[in-house]
Design a protein around this motif. Structure first.
Motif, PDB file in Angstrom:
ATOM      1  N   PHE A 137     -42.192  -5.927 -52.543  1.00 51.47           N
ATOM      2  CA  PHE A 137     -43.422  -6.405 -52.133  1.00 51.47           C
ATOM      3  C   PHE A 137     -44.594  -6.385 -53.081  1.00 51.47           C
ATOM      4  O   PHE A 137     -45.207  -7.295 -53.042  1.00 51.47           O
ATOM      5  N   ASN A 138     -44.380  -5.592 -54.251  1.00 52.22           N
ATOM      6  CA  ASN A 138     -45.571  -5.773 -55.175  1.00 52.22           C
ATOM      7  C   ASN A 138     -45.085  -6.622 -56.430  1.00 52.22           C
ATOM      8  O   ASN A 138     -45.722  -7.718 -56.407  1.00 52.22           O
ATOM      9  N   ASP A 139     -44.409  -6.192 -57.301  1.00 49.92           N
ATOM     10  CA  ASP A 139     -43.851  -6.809 -58.517  1.00 49.92           C
ATOM     11  C   ASP A 139     -43.365  -8.465 -58.050  1.00 49.92           C
ATOM     12  O   ASP A 139     -43.880  -9.249 -58.806  1.00 49.92           O
ATOM     13  N   ARG A 140     -42.486  -8.108 -57.417  1.00 45.25           N
ATOM     14  CA  ARG A 140     -41.845  -9.622 -57.171  1.00 45.25           C
ATOM     15  C   ARG A 140     -41.717 -10.011 -55.927  1.00 45.25           C
ATOM     16  O   ARG A 140     -41.596  -8.896 -55.029  1.00 45.25           O
ATOM     17  N   LYS A 141     -41.836 -11.030 -55.578  1.00 44.13           N
ATOM     18  CA  LYS A 141     -41.758 -11.537 -54.136  1.00 44.13           C
ATOM     19  C   LYS A 141     -40.305 -11.747 -53.668  1.00 44.13           C
ATOM     20  O   LYS A 141     -39.731 -12.447 -53.253  1.00 44.13           O
ATOM     21  N   LEU A 142     -39.719 -10.532 -53.626  1.00 50.62           N
ATOM     22  CA  LEU A 142     -38.034 -10.613 -53.404  1.00 50.62           C
ATOM     23  C   LEU A 142     -37.931 -10.174 -52.073  1.00 50.62           C
ATOM     24  O   LEU A 142     -36.826 -10.310 -51.611  1.00 50.62           O
ATOM     25  N   TYR A 143     -39.079 -10.157 -51.330  1.00 47.19           N
ATOM     26  CA  TYR A 143     -38.760  -9.523 -50.112  1.00 47.19           C
ATOM     27  C   TYR A 143     -37.734 -10.485 -49.139  1.00 47.19           C
ATOM     28  O   TYR A 143     -36.853  -9.945 -48.406  1.00 47.19           O
ATOM     29  N   ASP A 144     -37.771 -11.584 -49.316  1.00 52.30           N
ATOM     30  CA  ASP A 144     -36.984 -12.605 -48.466  1.00 52.30           C
ATOM     31  C   ASP A 144     -35.517 -12.339 -48.666  1.00 52.30           C
ATOM     32  O   ASP A 144     -34.735 -12.465 -47.792  1.00 52.30           O
ATOM     33  N   ILE A 145     -35.198 -12.165 -49.942  1.00 55.87           N
ATOM     34  CA  ILE A 145     -33.866 -12.057 -50.158  1.00 55.87           C
ATOM     35  C   ILE A 145     -33.310 -10.465 -49.544  1.00 55.87           C
ATOM     36  O   ILE A 145     -32.329 -10.517 -48.843  1.00 55.87           O
ATOM     37  N   ALA A 146     -34.085  -9.630 -49.732  1.00 52.38           N
ATOM     38  CA  ALA A 146     -34.047  -8.320 -49.142  1.00 52.38           C
ATOM     39  C   ALA A 146     -33.539  -8.507 -47.414  1.00 52.38           C
ATOM     40  O   ALA A 146     -32.895  -7.815 -47.088  1.00 52.38           O
ATOM     41  N   ALA A 147     -34.508  -9.010 -46.828  1.00 49.95           N
ATOM     42  CA  ALA A 147     -34.673  -9.402 -45.569  1.00 49.95           C
ATOM     43  C   ALA A 147     -33.187 -10.048 -45.181  1.00 49.95           C
ATOM     44  O   ALA A 147     -32.691  -9.537 -44.076  1.00 49.95           O
ATOM     45  N   PHE A 148     -32.867 -10.923 -45.925  1.00 48.44           N
ATOM     46  CA  PHE A 148     -31.495 -11.922 -45.511  1.00 48.44           C
ATOM     47  C   PHE A 148     -30.431 -10.753 -45.776  1.00 48.44           C
ATOM     48  O   PHE A 148     -29.557 -10.676 -44.808  1.00 48.44           O
ATOM     49  N   SER A 149     -30.478 -10.078 -46.857  1.00 50.48           N
ATOM     50  CA  SER A 149     -29.507  -9.034 -46.945  1.00 50.48           C
ATOM     51  C   SER A 149     -29.414  -8.085 -45.847  1.00 50.48           C
ATOM     52  O   SER A 149     -28.429  -7.652 -45.602  1.00 50.48           O
ATOM     53  N   ALA A 150     -30.379  -7.559 -45.623  1.00 55.78           N
ATOM     54  CA  ALA A 150     -30.824  -6.369 -44.556  1.00 55.78           C
ATOM     55  C   ALA A 150     -30.118  -6.989 -43.004  1.00 55.78           C
ATOM     56  O   ALA A 150     -29.446  -6.581 -42.366  1.00 55.78           O
ATOM     57  N   SER A 151     -30.600  -8.342 -43.021  1.00 55.76           N
ATOM     58  CA  SER A 151     -30.485  -8.862 -41.535  1.00 55.76           C
ATOM     59  C   SER A 151     -29.150  -9.473 -41.088  1.00 55.76           C
ATOM     60  O   SER A 151     -28.341  -9.269 -40.183  1.00 55.76           O
ATOM     61  N   GLU A 152     -28.484  -9.982 -42.242  1.00 54.91           N
ATOM     62  CA  GLU A 152     -27.096 -10.509 -42.116  1.00 54.91           C
ATOM     63  C   GLU A 152     -25.852  -9.592 -42.860  1.00 54.91           C
ATOM     64  O   GLU A 152     -24.989  -9.729 -42.924  1.00 54.91           O
ATOM     65  N   ARG A 153     -26.629  -8.468 -43.096  1.00 57.67           N
ATOM     66  CA  ARG A 153     -25.635  -7.190 -43.424  1.00 57.67           C
ATOM     67  C   ARG A 153     -24.778  -7.600 -44.750  1.00 57.67           C
ATOM     68  O   ARG A 153     -23.507  -7.503 -44.490  1.00 57.67           O
ATOM     69  N   TRP A 154     -25.413  -8.031 -45.782  1.00 60.45           N
ATOM     70  CA  TRP A 154     -24.681  -8.443 -47.049  1.00 60.45           C
ATOM     71  C   TRP A 154     -24.022  -7.026 -47.449  1.00 60.45           C
ATOM     72  O   TRP A 154     -24.296  -6.060 -47.122  1.00 60.45           O
ATOM     73  N   HIS A 155     -22.891  -7.531 -48.468  1.00 56.89           N
ATOM     74  CA  HIS A 155     -22.113  -6.245 -48.716  1.00 56.89           C
ATOM     75  C   HIS A 155     -23.185  -5.386 -49.496  1.00 56.89           C
ATOM     76  O   HIS A 155     -23.047  -4.000 -49.372  1.00 56.89           O
ATOM     77  N   SER A 156     -24.042  -6.021 -50.300  1.00 55.89           N
ATOM     78  CA  SER A 156     -24.890  -5.034 -51.332  1.00 55.89           C
ATOM     79  C   SER A 156     -25.757  -4.333 -50.237  1.00 55.89           C
ATOM     80  O   SER A 156     -26.070  -3.004 -50.618  1.00 55.89           O
ATOM     81  N   ALA A 157     -26.324  -4.679 -49.182  1.00 58.00           N
ATOM     82  CA  ALA A 157     -27.074  -3.945 -48.379  1.00 58.00           C
ATOM     83  C   ALA A 157     -26.256  -2.606 -47.720  1.00 58.00           C
ATOM     84  O   ALA A 157     -26.795  -1.581 -47.430  1.00 58.00           O
TER      85      ALA A 157
END
Lengths: 208, 208
Positions: A114-134
């Motif tokens: 949320f601060n440094d980089r706006k990487l939230y939407d990748i993290a959200a995809f990862s969490a909602s689609e249950r990627w391997h990384s998540a």
């Protein structure tokens, strides 16, 4: 040619050169997603921005998701490393380790997503689609919890009546709103009070 | 004319007739939103579907949000009524009341927002934009928690060392993923285990 320079030492097809190029693509994609968002970017956009051909990118990654996965794995890996550092470097009580786990997960999560980089939407995809990384990340956080609860039980710091599984699953659930980046976004208003309130509640539940 | 019939008994401008028409608009909007979603519907769409003019709807509601608020207030009111019924009708222990609170909040939330009607997006707007209806609902749920913790403390069922405020806030936070419809959507996979796991953790934290 700068970004594409292949080390002379490279001898086999899966050698360091290939890793370097993969890393370059991931780093560039990371920059690009941070600015324009993951959802809105196509592999073509990415290729244009990096200065590679689309076909060349596809030699290294099967899809945009595969690049997103690599970024996500990096981020989540950093979070796990930070937690590991906070929780395992000094010999401290299980209580203190649990406090550090919660604080570190929240602080690095907020920072990375949320601060440094706006990487939230990748993290959200990862969490909602249950990627391997998540899934790997969740399993690693759970392992820390198991380890802390075991230590606390052995030291007589925590109660031993509740089955270990139940205790761990319940703590995992209680921490989920802060461990899962998808949920963390809805809890940003609460991250000031939470480390204390939630950790204290969990610790009271663990009292012998 | 069917939907617009005004009772003859109506005498003042804010009388029962006006309430009836408001209710008709709310009921029709509810139907419409359930089918087409709240976000995608405009007041014009709604007017067309109900068979009223847009101007006529604006006589009763300032905006689409005002209609959404009315629907939301109804739904959340039903949830509070269900919790009230579950928690306050029989004289039972504070432990049992807490279990019923969690179960009822989850069951009615899932039912209202995810099963019966697709009202989820109104609830999500309400929760994310902190509509008045959502705030009232959260305050009511918190009141139930205060009441249950007080009863448990007085009966010697729950510990009394932790300040009441802290205990209540921590329980509120722990239940937030299931009380807040915005978060509940991400927790639907967990609603089977949760009533037991989370409630047991909270109850262990309350042990004297």
């Amino acid at each position: 040619m700068n970004q594409l320079s292949i080390p002379a030492s490279s001898s086999n097809t899966r050698g360091p050169a290939e890793h370097d190029i993969r890393d370059q693509i991931v780093a560039a994609a990371n920059e690009h997603f941070s600015q324009y968002g993951y959802a809105k970017t196509t592999v073509s956009d990415l290729a244009k921005a990096i200065g590679f051909s689309k076909a060349y990118i596809y030699k290294f990654f099967d899809s945009k998701q595969a690049i997103g996965e690599a970024i996500c794995a990096n981020c989540l890996g950093q979070m796990v490393a930070a937690v590991e550092q906070a929780v395992n470097t000094e010999p401290v009580s299980a209580t203190e380790r649990l406090r550090r786990l919660v604080k570190t997960v929240i602080a690095t999560g907020v920072d990375l997503f949320f601060n440094d980089r706006k990487l939230y939407d990748i993290a959200a995809f990862s969490a909602s689609e249950r990627w391997h990384s998540a899934q790997v990340y969740e399993a690693q956080i759970k392992d820390f919890i198991v380890d802390i609860v075991r230590q606390g039980r052995e030291a007589g710091e925590f109660e031993r009546k509740t089955p270990l599984d139940e205790t761990v699953d319940a703590i995992n659930l209680a921490l989920r709103p802060f461990v899962n980046p998808l949920l963390l976004q809805h809890n940003l208003d609460f991250i000031e009070q939470v480390p204390t309130l939630t950790t204290n509640l969990i610790l009271r539940s663990l009292m012998p």
